[in-house]
Scaffold this active site. Sequence first.
Site, PDB file in Angstrom:
ATOM      1  N   HIS A 245     -22.243   9.187   6.481  1.00  0.00           N
ATOM      2  CA  HIS A 245     -22.245  10.743   6.234  1.00  0.00           C
ATOM      3  C   HIS A 245     -23.535  11.051   5.521  1.00  0.00           C
ATOM      4  CE1 HIS A 245     -21.547  14.964   4.152  1.00  0.00           C
ATOM      5  NE2 HIS A 245     -20.218  14.855   5.119  1.00  0.00           N
TER       6      HIS A 245
ATOM      7  N   ARG B 186     -24.374  15.008  12.636  1.00  0.00           N
ATOM      8  CA  ARG B 186     -24.636  14.098  11.384  1.00  0.00           C
ATOM      9  C   ARG B 186     -25.060  12.229  11.247  1.00  0.00           C
ATOM     10  NH1 ARG B 186     -18.556  13.953   8.847  1.00  0.00           N
ATOM     11  NH2 ARG B 186     -18.917  16.289   8.264  1.00  0.00           N
TER      12      ARG B 186
ATOM     13  N   GLN C  27     -18.852   4.616   9.539  1.00  0.00           N
ATOM     14  CA  GLN C  27     -18.778   5.502   9.299  1.00  0.00           C
ATOM     15  C   GLN C  27     -19.863   6.085   8.324  1.00  0.00           C
ATOM     16  OE1 GLN C  27     -15.895   9.407   9.843  1.00  0.00           O
ATOM     17  NE2 GLN C  27     -16.941   9.097  11.469  1.00  0.00           N
TER      18      GLN C  27
ATOM     19  N   GLY D  15      -8.808  17.678   4.076  1.00  0.00           N
ATOM     20  CA  GLY D  15      -9.449  18.852   4.959  1.00  0.00           C
ATOM     21  C   GLY D  15      -8.264  18.942   6.415  1.00  0.00           C
TER      22      GLY D  15
ATOM     23  N   HIS E 282     -18.490   6.687   4.976  1.00  0.00           N
ATOM     24  CA  HIS E 282     -17.039   7.211   4.292  1.00  0.00           C
ATOM     25  C   HIS E 282     -16.434   6.767   4.603  1.00  0.00           C
ATOM     26  CE1 HIS E 282     -15.654  11.428   3.850  1.00  0.00           C
ATOM     27  NE2 HIS E 282     -15.565  11.558   5.303  1.00  0.00           N
TER      28      HIS E 282
ATOM     29  N   PHE F 127     -12.619  22.515  13.784  1.00  0.00           N
ATOM     30  CA  PHE F 127     -12.906  21.217  13.044  1.00  0.00           C
ATOM     31  C   PHE F 127     -13.673  20.905  13.768  1.00  0.00           C
ATOM     32  CE2 PHE F 127     -11.829  20.567   8.386  1.00  0.00           C
ATOM     33  CZ  PHE F 127     -12.513  18.452   8.658  1.00  0.00           C
TER      34      PHE F 127
ATOM     35  N   GLY G 128       0.770  -1.512   0.190  1.00  0.00           N
ATOM     36  CA  GLY G 128       0.071   0.050   0.116  1.00  0.00           C
ATOM     37  C   GLY G 128       1.114   1.468   0.286  1.00  0.00           C
TER      38      GLY G 128
ATOM     39  N   ARG H  29     -15.221   8.057  14.216  1.00  0.00           N
ATOM     40  CA  ARG H  29     -13.737   8.661  14.222  1.00  0.00           C
ATOM     41  C   ARG H  29     -14.180  10.985  13.888  1.00  0.00           C
ATOM     42  NH1 ARG H  29     -11.269  11.021  10.076  1.00  0.00           N
ATOM     43  NH2 ARG H  29     -12.953  10.164   7.954  1.00  0.00           N
TER      44      ARG H  29
ATOM     45  N   LEU I 101     -19.843  12.880  -2.308  1.00  0.00           N
ATOM     46  CA  LEU I 101     -19.321  13.192  -0.956  1.00  0.00           C
ATOM     47  C   LEU I 101     -20.253  15.123  -1.335  1.00  0.00           C
ATOM     48  CD1 LEU I 101     -19.148  12.709   1.716  1.00  0.00           C
ATOM     49  CD2 LEU I 101     -17.322  14.198   2.111  1.00  0.00           C
TER      50      LEU I 101
ATOM     51  N   THR J 166     -21.371  18.713   0.855  1.00  0.00           N
ATOM     52  CA  THR J 166     -21.039  19.371   1.571  1.00  0.00           C
ATOM     53  C   THR J 166     -22.488  19.612   3.224  1.00  0.00           C
ATOM     54  OG1 THR J 166     -19.781  20.722   2.236  1.00  0.00           O
ATOM     55  CG2 THR J 166     -20.924  21.587   0.594  1.00  0.00           C
ATOM     56  N   GLU J 167     -21.774  19.616   3.874  1.00  0.00           N
ATOM     57  CA  GLU J 167     -22.773  19.953   4.558  1.00  0.00           C
ATOM     58  C   GLU J 167     -22.793  21.006   5.166  1.00  0.00           C
ATOM     59  OE1 GLU J 167     -21.575  17.877   8.427  1.00  0.00           O
ATOM     60  OE2 GLU J 167     -21.974  19.491   9.529  1.00  0.00           O
TER      61      GLU J 167
END
Lengths: 161, 625
Positions: B256, B300, B254, B65, B367, B133, B28, B412, B266, B268-269
Amino acid sequence: MLSILTELVSGVCQASWRPAVAELVTTRGYKGEAPDDSRGDLIEIPLPPWTEKDGETMDIKRRRLLFQSRKRGMLENCILLSLFAKQYLNTMTEHQLRQYDRLINEPSNDWDIYYWATEAQPVPDVYTGEIMDLLKEFTKNKDQEQRLDAPNLEYLDKGSQ
Amino acid sequence: MFCFVGRCLQMSTQYPVVDHEFDAVVVGAGGAGLRAAFGLSEAGFNTACVTKLFPTRSHTVAAQGGINAALGNMEGDDWRWHFYDTVKGSDWLGDQDAIHYMTEQAPHAVVELENFGMPFSRTEDGKIYQRAFGGQSLKFGKGGQAHRCCCVADRTGHSLLHTLYGRSLRYDTSYFVEYFALDLLMEDGECKGVIALCMEDGSIHRFRSKNTVIATGGYGRTYFSCTSAHTSTGDGNAMVTRAGLPCQDLEFVQFHPTGIYGAGCLITEGCRGEGGILINSEGERFMERYAPNAKDLASRDVVSRSITIEIREGRGCGPEKDHAYLQLHHLPPQQLATRLPGISETAMIFAGVDVTKEPIPVLPTVHYNMGGIPTNYRGQVITHTTEEGDKVVPGLFACGEAACASVHGANRLGANSLLDLVVFGRACAHTIADICTPGEKLSPLKPNAGEESVANLDKLRFADGNMRTSEIRVNMQKTMQNHAAVFRTGKVLKEGCDKMDAIYQTLDDIKTFDRGIVWNTDLVETLELQNLMLNAVQTINSAEQRQESRGAHSREDFKDRMDELDYAKPLAGQVRKPIEEHWRKHTLSTVDPKTGKVTLKYRPVIDNSLDAEDCAAIPPAIRSY
């Protein structure tokens, strides 16, 4: 002669990565604040230049580019490029294949390809051409298709492998 | 020349094998893999990095981010506050020794990256700029919002990859790009390397090493809708499972709330922040019922759950009534164009929708995977028995999203993932440097090691059953989406487990169409499907068994956390429940690859920090914000 040409082209390409020092990254709005980007890493730590693969038949090139179209760094490019490949890859001429190879393999930031295709940022000179035009047009989705996901591979199963 | 011989369709195909010897092999080349490879090379180890993608095309590049670190450049800060935020964010399923390690190391790790040449964005005084954040606070949650997320404009992930890849080349790291790792080479419970397929020419490569580091990322692609690239196929988790070793906490996935339906990209919010609203098939703004005050801007997991309930109760949109609508066309077109330009493009490109006229189809979208290969805080892969506790698997390490150290526990926090990559990538390199020296002689390996992997490859290459790879894949994805998504309840999970079991059996009836061996995408995607299936069965079975709600795992039939003590009430006088009777424990899952049968065990959470005097552990409490 060809090797001098290649070096010249690589040199031009490297040069195109050197931005004006005070340049601001175009903000994408919805990604939140994007403070200034000095691009110091791109300038100080140049990666080995991309080179074309020698001795590949067109058929093998197409197979390689198919894999490389479907497996990208982020979802947007995975979907866009695999749909683009489904539409165009098997009918590209040799010249177009080489343009496409360079476009999807040379840039180090996958987001750049997406920004160029969506016309959010201007395309560097080295990538302008037939393929970039096709990609930009394709991206606009004028037929308003639902692009739910990358296509399944079976469109290739026509016994023509 | 040594060859494995495949025997399919009465043909005997030769697979030439090339053997390599290295001091360390990293599988990886994302943020974690590159950090490990770089650290090892810098320490003088002859290191190979085996990757199915060119390094700068790993999924890390999607990260825009930033990295959390308590540098204290925007206001006074302390890594112990970051520690607290992370422990709380994990809903007390995170191992506090690993969280201590990560948050304490964070400032050093960021400064180190800066020294390697990563051009972090700066404040006017030239210090590293840090932004706010979600989930990050000051003074153990009592001092307001913390600003500890460091970034490189909006391309932190890309810069991380570019910097680490570029630097590692100066130390002679050997990259094997577009090599698909098939399996670990295990002998007597010890990992002796990795076997991989070279896509360019179809040759098989065995990378022998005393130290193998797995950094293969997550497995979002088990679900119909995920924000992950098509490369997130849980290859490392599957390799570990096939080696008979456990994976940990796979049920913690998780979500979103708003990914584009189907595509999963995605949204966004920020859309909802600008006035966008979620509506159901009746045109109702349903968030008013679920969160009367915050409405569409509720947290969320609340929004994700609300959308899912609407769909379950029959008010979903579209022909299959299986998603919700995000409506923006009531907003002035000017506002859409200036404040949300990217959204309009993405909606048109991927949903064929003109946001000035129609709503965007959205769905809670996978996510991130909190679970993965269990390691200690030093990056060493572990197994666990009740009698002996945690035991290190010699020769095997893991880091990044593929690993479960566990720093994220049940949930997370944003900007902790990039931090996880660099800290634990570095930890693996340090641990290997502590216990080994470069140039050590390798123990012998059986001559036919890796034979089963090639036999499997050969079998898939010539598979001629009745179900296509894409059919089985979509069955798996839809089952996971319908039975193990945001909204989980016993009956639905059990149905899902049974369906998944049946789908697993159909792998025996698979049909591929590309018989070639050079750049065979069909074959690679089929190998990835095998890997995804192993992740899927563990995820859904673990979720079915866990009868509580914690972090991202939300059960409608068991709405509360089930800890060893009831932390909602005064602790005095309560009797601690034994581990068999509560759920504050890690799940360890294994699979029999032949039958798909999942076996579950449990392992205690590590509640002590690395140094009680330096950093007090945080005892569990009810999690509210």
